[in-house]
Scaffold this motif. Structure first.
Motif, PDB file in Angstrom:
ATOM      1  N   LEU A  58      65.051  62.748 -77.286  1.00  0.00           N
ATOM      2  CA  LEU A  58      63.989  63.966 -76.563  1.00  0.00           C
ATOM      3  C   LEU A  58      62.813  63.080 -76.374  1.00  0.00           C
ATOM      4  CD1 LEU A  58      64.311  66.180 -79.759  1.00  0.00           C
ATOM      5  CD2 LEU A  58      65.071  66.653 -77.457  1.00  0.00           C
ATOM      6  N   TYR A  59      61.987  63.720 -75.456  1.00  0.00           N
ATOM      7  CA  TYR A  59      60.854  62.968 -75.084  1.00  0.00           C
ATOM      8  C   TYR A  59      59.515  64.027 -75.443  1.00  0.00           C
ATOM      9  CZ  TYR A  59      63.654  60.046 -71.946  1.00  0.00           C
ATOM     10  OH  TYR A  59      64.509  59.076 -71.547  1.00  0.00           O
ATOM     11  N   LYS A  60      58.695  63.589 -76.036  1.00  0.00           N
ATOM     12  CA  LYS A  60      57.442  64.170 -76.733  1.00  0.00           C
ATOM     13  C   LYS A  60      56.311  63.740 -76.131  1.00  0.00           C
ATOM     14  CE  LYS A  60      55.388  65.704 -80.967  1.00  0.00           C
ATOM     15  NZ  LYS A  60      55.301  65.334 -82.257  1.00  0.00           N
ATOM     16  N   PRO A  61      55.582  64.595 -75.272  1.00  0.00           N
ATOM     17  CA  PRO A  61      54.430  64.264 -74.860  1.00  0.00           C
ATOM     18  C   PRO A  61      53.325  63.404 -75.855  1.00  0.00           C
ATOM     19  CG  PRO A  61      54.628  66.118 -74.110  1.00  0.00           C
ATOM     20  CD  PRO A  61      55.740  65.645 -75.179  1.00  0.00           C
ATOM     21  N   ILE A  62      52.436  62.122 -75.660  1.00  0.00           N
ATOM     22  CA  ILE A  62      51.791  61.831 -76.495  1.00  0.00           C
ATOM     23  C   ILE A  62      50.369  62.476 -76.539  1.00  0.00           C
ATOM     24  CG2 ILE A  62      50.326  59.633 -76.997  1.00  0.00           C
ATOM     25  CD1 ILE A  62      52.576  57.829 -76.094  1.00  0.00           C
ATOM     26  N   ALA A  63      49.953  62.778 -77.782  1.00  0.00           N
ATOM     27  CA  ALA A  63      48.617  63.624 -77.479  1.00  0.00           C
ATOM     28  C   ALA A  63      47.604  63.037 -77.307  1.00  0.00           C
ATOM     29  CB  ALA A  63      48.474  64.522 -79.072  1.00  0.00           C
ATOM     30  N   GLY A  91      65.539  62.034 -85.241  1.00  0.00           N
ATOM     31  CA  GLY A  91      64.038  62.337 -84.978  1.00  0.00           C
ATOM     32  C   GLY A  91      63.240  60.911 -85.156  1.00  0.00           C
ATOM     33  N   LYS A  92      63.598  59.938 -85.277  1.00  0.00           N
ATOM     34  CA  LYS A  92      63.191  58.768 -85.262  1.00  0.00           C
ATOM     35  C   LYS A  92      62.488  58.258 -84.020  1.00  0.00           C
ATOM     36  CE  LYS A  92      64.075  53.995 -86.530  1.00  0.00           C
ATOM     37  NZ  LYS A  92      65.055  53.074 -86.949  1.00  0.00           N
ATOM     38  N   LEU A  93      61.255  57.684 -83.810  1.00  0.00           N
ATOM     39  CA  LEU A  93      60.840  56.875 -82.789  1.00  0.00           C
ATOM     40  C   LEU A  93      61.668  55.749 -82.270  1.00  0.00           C
ATOM     41  CD1 LEU A  93      58.384  57.247 -80.742  1.00  0.00           C
ATOM     42  CD2 LEU A  93      57.165  55.662 -82.268  1.00  0.00           C
ATOM     43  N   VAL A  94      62.284  55.881 -81.205  1.00  0.00           N
ATOM     44  CA  VAL A  94      62.980  54.758 -80.677  1.00  0.00           C
ATOM     45  C   VAL A  94      62.424  54.225 -79.608  1.00  0.00           C
ATOM     46  CG1 VAL A  94      65.272  55.794 -81.585  1.00  0.00           C
ATOM     47  CG2 VAL A  94      64.541  56.424 -79.346  1.00  0.00           C
ATOM     48  N   GLY A  95      61.347  54.572 -78.883  1.00  0.00           N
ATOM     49  CA  GLY A  95      60.736  53.869 -77.476  1.00  0.00           C
ATOM     50  C   GLY A  95      59.502  54.886 -77.205  1.00  0.00           C
ATOM     51  N   TYR A  96      59.109  54.525 -75.986  1.00  0.00           N
ATOM     52  CA  TYR A  96      58.243  55.070 -75.420  1.00  0.00           C
ATOM     53  C   TYR A  96      58.361  54.902 -73.916  1.00  0.00           C
ATOM     54  CZ  TYR A  96      54.901  54.227 -79.633  1.00  0.00           C
ATOM     55  OH  TYR A  96      54.276  54.361 -80.413  1.00  0.00           O
ATOM     56  N   ASN A 123      51.074  52.324 -62.535  1.00  0.00           N
ATOM     57  CA  ASN A 123      50.196  52.489 -61.457  1.00  0.00           C
ATOM     58  C   ASN A 123      50.749  53.129 -60.303  1.00  0.00           C
ATOM     59  OD1 ASN A 123      50.933  49.466 -61.313  1.00  0.00           O
ATOM     60  ND2 ASN A 123      49.761  49.895 -59.509  1.00  0.00           N
ATOM     61  N   ASN A 124      51.931  52.726 -59.962  1.00  0.00           N
ATOM     62  CA  ASN A 124      52.683  53.349 -58.712  1.00  0.00           C
ATOM     63  C   ASN A 124      53.481  54.557 -58.713  1.00  0.00           C
ATOM     64  OD1 ASN A 124      54.781  52.337 -60.137  1.00  0.00           O
ATOM     65  ND2 ASN A 124      55.325  50.878 -58.372  1.00  0.00           N
ATOM     66  N   GLY A 125      53.290  55.061 -59.959  1.00  0.00           N
ATOM     67  CA  GLY A 125      54.069  56.333 -60.219  1.00  0.00           C
ATOM     68  C   GLY A 125      55.427  56.241 -60.992  1.00  0.00           C
ATOM     69  N   ASP A 126      55.861  54.891 -60.906  1.00  0.00           N
ATOM     70  CA  ASP A 126      57.305  54.722 -61.730  1.00  0.00           C
ATOM     71  C   ASP A 126      57.243  54.950 -63.003  1.00  0.00           C
ATOM     72  OD1 ASP A 126      58.190  53.872 -59.044  1.00  0.00           O
ATOM     73  OD2 ASP A 126      58.200  51.703 -59.802  1.00  0.00           O
ATOM     74  N   LEU A 127      58.400  55.486 -63.584  1.00  0.00           N
ATOM     75  CA  LEU A 127      58.707  55.773 -64.974  1.00  0.00           C
ATOM     76  C   LEU A 127      59.356  54.587 -65.491  1.00  0.00           C
ATOM     77  CD1 LEU A 127      59.030  59.790 -64.992  1.00  0.00           C
ATOM     78  CD2 LEU A 127      57.065  58.036 -65.403  1.00  0.00           C
ATOM     79  N   GLN A 128      59.202  54.319 -66.678  1.00  0.00           N
ATOM     80  CA  GLN A 128      60.211  53.148 -67.389  1.00  0.00           C
ATOM     81  C   GLN A 128      60.407  53.273 -68.932  1.00  0.00           C
ATOM     82  OE1 GLN A 128      59.101  49.441 -66.556  1.00  0.00           O
ATOM     83  NE2 GLN A 128      61.122  48.251 -67.114  1.00  0.00           N
ATOM     84  N   PRO A 129      61.500  53.480 -69.310  1.00  0.00           N
ATOM     85  CA  PRO A 129      61.405  53.614 -70.842  1.00  0.00           C
ATOM     86  C   PRO A 129      61.309  52.253 -71.300  1.00  0.00           C
ATOM     87  CG  PRO A 129      63.769  53.666 -70.107  1.00  0.00           C
ATOM     88  CD  PRO A 129      62.704  53.497 -68.797  1.00  0.00           C
ATOM     89  N   PRO A 176      51.840  54.338 -71.761  1.00  0.00           N
ATOM     90  CA  PRO A 176      52.784  55.284 -72.443  1.00  0.00           C
ATOM     91  C   PRO A 176      52.422  56.432 -72.705  1.00  0.00           C
ATOM     92  CG  PRO A 176      51.418  54.013 -74.043  1.00  0.00           C
ATOM     93  CD  PRO A 176      50.785  53.486 -72.608  1.00  0.00           C
ATOM     94  N   ILE A 177      53.228  57.299 -71.788  1.00  0.00           N
ATOM     95  CA  ILE A 177      53.034  58.973 -71.412  1.00  0.00           C
ATOM     96  C   ILE A 177      53.810  59.779 -72.714  1.00  0.00           C
ATOM     97  CG2 ILE A 177      51.977  58.425 -69.453  1.00  0.00           C
ATOM     98  CD1 ILE A 177      54.657  59.729 -68.434  1.00  0.00           C
ATOM     99  N   MET A 178      54.987  59.337 -73.087  1.00  0.00           N
ATOM    100  CA  MET A 178      55.769  60.114 -73.945  1.00  0.00           C
ATOM    101  C   MET A 178      56.584  59.191 -75.285  1.00  0.00           C
ATOM    102  SD  MET A 178      57.812  63.056 -71.985  1.00  0.00           S
ATOM    103  CE  MET A 178      56.845  63.940 -70.606  1.00  0.00           C
TER     104      MET A 178
END
Length: 56
Positions: free
Chosen positions: A48-53, A21-26, A31-37, A11-13
């Motif tokens: 909105l997407y917020k980076p995970i610290a 403002g509720k968290l609805v997913g990640y 590993n191959n660069g694909d992004l998936q919600p 998880p990156i975001m």
């Protein structure tokens, strides 16, 4: 999508609802660069997407 298989994902975001403002997913990066919600309770529009610290 790439031809390299998805083996590991991280998880990156946070995905946040714009209205509440509720968290609805990640957002995961594979590993191959694909992004998936990954939604908690189905796809949400207007987000909105917020980076995970990361810990230093």
């Amino acid at each position: 999508m790439t031809r390299i298989p998805r083996l590991t994902g991280e998880p990156i975001m946070h995905i946040l609802c714009k209205k509440t403002g509720k968290l609805v997913g990640y957002l995961y990066q594979w590993n191959n660069g694909d992004l998936q919600p990954a939604w908690f309770d189905g796809e949400v529009q207007d987000v909105l997407y917020k980076p995970i610290a990361t810990a230093a």
